[in-house]
Design a protein around this motif. Structure first.
Motif, PDB file in Angstrom:
ATOM      1  N   VAL A  40       7.521 -18.053 -13.732  1.00 27.38           N
ATOM      2  CA  VAL A  40       6.581 -18.482 -14.736  1.00 27.38           C
ATOM      3  C   VAL A  40       5.821 -17.179 -15.261  1.00 27.38           C
ATOM      4  N   ALA A  41       5.782 -16.899 -16.654  1.00 28.75           N
ATOM      5  CA  ALA A  41       5.030 -15.643 -16.887  1.00 28.75           C
ATOM      6  C   ALA A  41       3.629 -15.669 -16.402  1.00 28.75           C
ATOM      7  N   LEU A  69       6.775 -18.170  -7.293  1.00 26.74           N
ATOM      8  CA  LEU A  69       5.722 -17.394  -8.165  1.00 26.74           C
ATOM      9  C   LEU A  69       6.559 -16.434  -9.254  1.00 26.74           C
ATOM     10  N   ALA A 127       0.592  -3.777  -8.180  1.00 30.58           N
ATOM     11  CA  ALA A 127      -0.796  -3.876  -8.929  1.00 30.58           C
ATOM     12  C   ALA A 127      -0.794  -3.986 -10.517  1.00 30.58           C
ATOM     13  N   GLY A 128       0.336  -4.832 -11.044  1.00 28.40           N
ATOM     14  CA  GLY A 128       0.667  -4.906 -12.232  1.00 28.40           C
ATOM     15  C   GLY A 128       0.230  -6.278 -12.969  1.00 28.40           C
ATOM     16  N   ARG A 129       1.386  -6.670 -13.927  1.00 28.31           N
ATOM     17  CA  ARG A 129       0.556  -7.872 -14.616  1.00 28.31           C
ATOM     18  C   ARG A 129       0.704  -9.061 -13.393  1.00 28.31           C
ATOM     19  N   LEU A 130       1.679  -9.048 -12.735  1.00 28.93           N
ATOM     20  CA  LEU A 130       1.912 -10.500 -12.185  1.00 28.93           C
ATOM     21  C   LEU A 130       1.031 -10.232 -10.897  1.00 28.93           C
ATOM     22  N   GLY A 131       0.833  -9.193 -10.253  1.00 30.33           N
ATOM     23  CA  GLY A 131       0.231  -8.900  -9.056  1.00 30.33           C
ATOM     24  C   GLY A 131      -1.198  -8.998  -9.420  1.00 30.33           C
ATOM     25  N   ASN A 161      11.982 -10.497  -9.807  1.00 29.01           N
ATOM     26  CA  ASN A 161      13.130 -10.725 -10.588  1.00 29.01           C
ATOM     27  C   ASN A 161      13.965  -9.430 -10.815  1.00 29.01           C
ATOM     28  N   GLY A 175      -0.530  -0.801  -4.486  1.00 28.81           N
ATOM     29  CA  GLY A 175       0.165  -0.457  -5.538  1.00 28.81           C
ATOM     30  C   GLY A 175       1.270   0.601  -5.086  1.00 28.81           C
ATOM     31  N   SER A 176       1.782   1.390  -5.733  1.00 30.81           N
ATOM     32  CA  SER A 176       2.892   2.314  -5.359  1.00 30.81           C
ATOM     33  C   SER A 176       2.160   3.502  -4.813  1.00 30.81           C
ATOM     34  N   ARG A 233      -5.573   5.631  -6.567  1.00 33.30           N
ATOM     35  CA  ARG A 233      -4.771   5.473  -7.856  1.00 33.30           C
ATOM     36  C   ARG A 233      -4.939   4.193  -8.264  1.00 33.30           C
ATOM     37  N   ILE A 236       9.872   0.160   0.706  1.00 37.95           N
ATOM     38  CA  ILE A 236       8.718  -0.452   1.683  1.00 37.95           C
ATOM     39  C   ILE A 236       9.352  -0.173   2.896  1.00 37.95           C
ATOM     40  N   LEU A 239      11.900  -5.299  -8.057  1.00 37.54           N
ATOM     41  CA  LEU A 239      12.700  -5.482  -7.039  1.00 37.54           C
ATOM     42  C   LEU A 239      13.114  -4.366  -6.428  1.00 37.54           C
ATOM     43  N   ALA A 245       8.013 -12.993  -5.265  1.00 40.06           N
ATOM     44  CA  ALA A 245       7.902 -13.306  -6.715  1.00 40.06           C
ATOM     45  C   ALA A 245       8.715 -12.206  -7.701  1.00 40.06           C
ATOM     46  N   MET A 300       6.289  -6.438  -7.401  1.00 46.52           N
ATOM     47  CA  MET A 300       6.694  -5.097  -7.990  1.00 46.52           C
ATOM     48  C   MET A 300       8.021  -5.221  -8.499  1.00 46.52           C
TER      49      MET A 300
HETATM   50  N1  LIG Z   1       4.989 -10.208 -15.628  1.00 50.23           N
HETATM   51  C1  LIG Z   1       5.577 -11.463 -15.414  1.00 50.23           C
HETATM   52  O1  LIG Z   1       5.017 -12.254 -16.260  1.00 50.23           O
HETATM   53  C2  LIG Z   1       6.237 -11.642 -14.117  1.00 50.23           C
HETATM   54  C3  LIG Z   1       6.175 -13.173 -13.809  1.00 50.23           C
HETATM   55  C4  LIG Z   1       6.859 -13.570 -12.590  1.00 50.23           C
HETATM   56  C5  LIG Z   1       7.624 -12.699 -11.971  1.00 50.23           C
HETATM   57  N2  LIG Z   1       7.385 -11.307 -12.138  1.00 50.23           N
HETATM   58  C6  LIG Z   1       8.034 -10.383 -11.526  1.00 50.23           C
HETATM   59  O2  LIG Z   1       6.991  -9.727 -10.661  1.00 50.23           O
HETATM   60  C7  LIG Z   1       7.572  -8.286 -10.583  1.00 50.23           C
HETATM   61  C8  LIG Z   1       6.452  -7.375 -11.229  1.00 50.23           C
HETATM   62  O3  LIG Z   1       6.337  -7.477 -12.629  1.00 50.23           O
HETATM   63  P1  LIG Z   1       5.304  -7.229 -13.514  1.00 50.23           P
HETATM   64  O4  LIG Z   1       5.484  -7.575 -14.866  1.00 50.23           O
HETATM   65  O5  LIG Z   1       3.970  -7.497 -12.898  1.00 50.23           O
HETATM   66  O6  LIG Z   1       5.419  -5.591 -13.508  1.00 50.23           O
HETATM   67  P2  LIG Z   1       4.468  -4.236 -13.870  1.00 50.23           P
HETATM   68  O7  LIG Z   1       3.411  -4.928 -14.882  1.00 50.23           O
HETATM   69  O8  LIG Z   1       5.382  -3.149 -14.219  1.00 50.23           O
HETATM   70  O9  LIG Z   1       3.752  -4.078 -12.319  1.00 50.23           O
HETATM   71  C9  LIG Z   1       4.478  -3.615 -11.373  1.00 50.23           C
HETATM   72  C10 LIG Z   1       3.530  -3.093 -10.389  1.00 50.23           C
HETATM   73  O10 LIG Z   1       4.440  -2.601  -9.049  1.00 50.23           O
HETATM   74  C11 LIG Z   1       4.153  -1.279  -8.777  1.00 50.23           C
HETATM   75  N3  LIG Z   1       5.211  -0.753  -7.808  1.00 50.23           N
HETATM   76  C12 LIG Z   1       6.252  -0.257  -8.269  1.00 50.23           C
HETATM   77  N4  LIG Z   1       6.798   0.063  -7.219  1.00 50.23           N
HETATM   78  C13 LIG Z   1       6.192  -0.479  -6.103  1.00 50.23           C
HETATM   79  C14 LIG Z   1       6.340   0.034  -4.815  1.00 50.23           C
HETATM   80  N5  LIG Z   1       7.532   0.497  -4.242  1.00 50.23           N
HETATM   81  N6  LIG Z   1       5.470  -0.499  -4.008  1.00 50.23           N
HETATM   82  C15 LIG Z   1       4.104  -0.860  -4.454  1.00 50.23           C
HETATM   83  N7  LIG Z   1       4.017  -1.076  -5.623  1.00 50.23           N
HETATM   84  C16 LIG Z   1       5.012  -0.675  -6.392  1.00 50.23           C
HETATM   85  C17 LIG Z   1       3.607  -0.637 -10.045  1.00 50.23           C
HETATM   86  O11 LIG Z   1       2.896   0.683  -9.591  1.00 50.23           O
HETATM   87  P3  LIG Z   1       2.733   1.905 -10.323  1.00 50.23           P
HETATM   88  O12 LIG Z   1       1.992   1.451 -11.879  1.00 50.23           O
HETATM   89  O13 LIG Z   1       1.754   2.718  -9.467  1.00 50.23           O
HETATM   90  O14 LIG Z   1       4.263   2.399 -10.260  1.00 50.23           O
HETATM   91  C18 LIG Z   1       3.120  -1.493 -10.928  1.00 50.23           C
HETATM   92  O15 LIG Z   1       1.495  -1.643 -10.570  1.00 50.23           O
HETATM   93  C19 LIG Z   1       9.019  -8.165 -11.119  1.00 50.23           C
HETATM   94  O16 LIG Z   1       9.719  -8.213 -10.298  1.00 50.23           O
HETATM   95  C20 LIG Z   1       8.896  -9.238 -12.313  1.00 50.23           C
HETATM   96  O17 LIG Z   1      10.220  -9.690 -12.432  1.00 50.23           O
HETATM   97  C21 LIG Z   1       6.400 -10.879 -13.326  1.00 50.23           C
END
Ligand SMILES: NC(=O)c1ccc[n+]([C@@H]2O[C@H](COP(=O)([O-])OP(=O)(O)OC[C@H]3O[C@@H](n4cnc5c(N)ncnc54)[C@H](OP(=O)(O)O)[C@@H]3O)[C@@H](O)[C@H]2O)c1
Length: 215
Positions: free
Chosen positions: A136-137, A133, A16-20, A97, A38-39, A44, A82, A76, A95, A74
């Motif tokens: 791309v940002a 997916l 539940a972060g930026r990409l999700g 990296n 989320g995690s 939460r 999980i 990698l 999705a 999330m």
């Molecule tokens: N940001 C981008 O533009 C983008 C684009 C393409 C691909 N990606 C890829 O997408 C992935 C996530 O990036 P992000 O930028 O979205 O990261 P982010 O904003 O830091 O969000 C990551 C999310 O994953 C959750 N998480 C962590 N461990 C987990 C687990 N074991 N089970 C379930 N959820 C978990 C975190 O939850 P908590 O906060 O509760 O720990 C957080 O909500 C990365 O691999 C990244 O390379 C990102």
């Protein structure tokens, strides 16, 4: 498994972060039913989802998301946490990296001869893993999503095989992008951070051309 028209799709999102949450918003806009985990416990995650992807259902970490397709969005390294049973039988969009700053230094994620999606597929042997997916940002995804037939749709690389690949390509179309198949998971390195299209929010034709030149 075949996936119904966009509005009939049930999409799970782990992370539940930026990409999700960006993917969740696009899926909701396409009329899909979206379930986010989320995690930790749903309690939460609920607030952030209510704020940034209102309309998505929230589940506890580790709950079966059900539905047609699950997006892993999330870090990698989170795959270690999980339980493979959670994704048994699912079509999974990887999705993710490898990012040492968040994942820690993991040599197995940094071997160009073994794209990380192949390791994700090994971790979840009873799921059908497709890479998509990831290149791309999230901001460019949101800014670039356009209905089918619009000019200037962004191309999204998809890698994998079989009916799952077709199903993911359909979902990518529903989200607002043109899928570009790039081969099997073993060939998905072109979509990774070291590859020729990482960070590229370009048309399908441009994406294909960059990959062809790099190959
Ligand atoms: N940001 C981008 O533009 C983008 C684009 C393409 C691909 N990606 C890829 O997408 C992935 C996530 O990036 P992000 O930028 O979205 O990261 P982010 O904003 O830091 O969000 C990551 C999310 O994953 C959750 N998480 C962590 N461990 C987990 C687990 N074991 N089970 C379930 N959820 C978990 C975190 O939850 P908590 O906060 O509760 O720990 C957080 O909500 C990365 O691999 C990244 O390379 C990102």
């Amino acid at each position: 498994m075949s996936v119904p028209a966009c509005s009939g799709v049930v999409l799970g999102v782990i992370g539940a972060g930026r990409l999700g949450l960006a993917v969740a918003r696009l899926a909701l806009a396409a009329g899909m039913t979206v379930r986010v985990a989320g995690s930790g416990a749903a309690i939460r995650t609920r607030q952030v989802v209510a704020m940034f992807a209102p309309g998505a259902e929230v589940l506890d970490a580790g709950e079966q998301l059900g539905g047609d397709i699950v997006v892993l969005a999330m870090p990698l390294s989170g795959i270690d946490d999980i339980d493979p049973a959670v994704l048994r039988g699912a079509i999974v969009i990887d999705a993710m990296n490898y990012w040492p700053e968040t994942d820690g230094v993991r040599p197995e994620f940094d071997d160009p001869s073994r794209p990380t999606s192949t390791l994700v597929a090994e971790r979840f042997p009873d799921a059908q893993v497709i890479k998509a997916l990831n290149h791309v940002a999230f901001r460019d995804l949101e800014a670039g999503a356009k209905p089918v037939g619009s000019p200037y749709r962004i191309g999204i690389g998809v890698a994998g095989e079989g009916a799952a690949l077709d199903a993911v390509a359909d979902v990518v179309r529903c989200l607002g992008f043109d899928p570009v198949t790039v081969g099997t998971l073993a060939e998905s390195g072109v979509l990774e951070p070291r590859g020729p299209v990482f960070g590229a929010a370009v048309s399908a034709a441009q994406l294909r051309a960059r990959i062809d030149i790099a190959r």
